[in-house]
Design a protein around this motif. Structure first.
Motif, short mmCIF file in Angstrom:
data_model
loop_
_atom_site.label_atom_id
_atom_site.label_comp_id
_atom_site.label_asym_id
_atom_site.label_seq_id
_atom_site.Cartn_x
_atom_site.Cartn_y
_atom_site.Cartn_z
N MET A 1 -1.71 12.67 22.19
CA MET A 1 -2.75 13.70 22.17
C MET A 1 -2.39 14.85 23.10
N ASN A 2 -1.63 14.57 24.17
CA ASN A 2 -1.25 15.64 25.09
C ASN A 2 -0.36 16.69 24.41
N GLU A 3 0.53 16.21 23.52
CA GLU A 3 1.40 17.15 22.80
C GLU A 3 0.55 18.06 21.91
N LEU A 4 -0.43 17.48 21.26
CA LEU A 4 -1.33 18.28 20.42
C LEU A 4 -2.09 19.30 21.25
N LEU A 5 -2.60 18.88 22.38
CA LEU A 5 -3.33 19.80 23.25
C LEU A 5 -2.44 20.95 23.71
N ASP A 6 -1.18 20.66 24.04
CA ASP A 6 -0.24 21.71 24.44
C ASP A 6 -0.01 22.71 23.31
N ILE A 7 0.16 22.20 22.10
CA ILE A 7 0.37 23.08 20.94
C ILE A 7 -0.84 23.98 20.73
N LEU A 8 -2.04 23.39 20.80
CA LEU A 8 -3.26 24.18 20.61
C LEU A 8 -3.42 25.24 21.70
N LYS A 9 -3.13 24.87 22.94
CA LYS A 9 -3.26 25.83 24.05
C LYS A 9 -2.26 26.97 23.92
N VAL A 15 -9.03 28.59 25.10
CA VAL A 15 -10.03 27.83 24.35
C VAL A 15 -10.11 26.43 24.95
N ASP A 16 -11.32 25.93 25.11
CA ASP A 16 -11.54 24.58 25.64
C ASP A 16 -11.46 23.57 24.48
N PHE A 17 -10.24 23.26 24.08
CA PHE A 17 -10.04 22.39 22.92
C PHE A 17 -10.56 20.97 23.14
N GLU A 18 -10.63 20.54 24.38
CA GLU A 18 -11.10 19.17 24.64
C GLU A 18 -12.59 19.02 24.36
N ASN A 19 -13.34 20.10 24.42
CA ASN A 19 -14.79 20.03 24.22
C ASN A 19 -15.29 20.75 22.98
N GLU A 20 -14.48 21.62 22.41
CA GLU A 20 -14.90 22.40 21.24
C GLU A 20 -14.89 21.51 19.99
N LYS A 21 -15.99 21.51 19.26
CA LYS A 21 -16.13 20.65 18.07
C LYS A 21 -16.22 21.41 16.77
N ASN A 22 -16.18 22.74 16.82
CA ASN A 22 -16.34 23.56 15.62
C ASN A 22 -15.29 24.66 15.55
#
Length: 76
Positions: A1-9, A15-22
């Motif tokens: 999941m950390n790799e995904l978070l890095d890609i998104l960031k 963007v707060d990808f860890e808390n954003e649901k929409n």
């Protein structure tokens, strides 16, 4: 999941990808972002996201994106 978070960031800094649901409904990610993300995910996770997988519900949150990745890895 950390790799995904890095890609998104990298794709959308601030963007707060860890808390954003929409991500799609709130237009945080647009169609170009999803296409760029798809290319990155295919390369990073050795998966193939097909046009059939590019549905809003698969890209709403980091959790739904991760579920997509996991499902595609299991299918390999």
């Amino acid at each position: 999941m950390n790799e995904l978070l890095d890609i998104l960031k990298d794709l959308k800094p601030g963007v707060d990808f860890e808390n954003e649901k929409n991500l799609i409904d709130d237009r945080i990610l647009d169609s170009l972002d999803v296409m760029n993300l798809t290319v990155e995910l295919n390369d990073e996770f050795d998966i193939e996201i097909t046009p059939l997988d590019i549905l809003p519900e698969n890209f709403q949150s980091i959790e739904t994106i991760y579920q997509l990745i996991t499902r595609l890895q299991e299918d390999n």
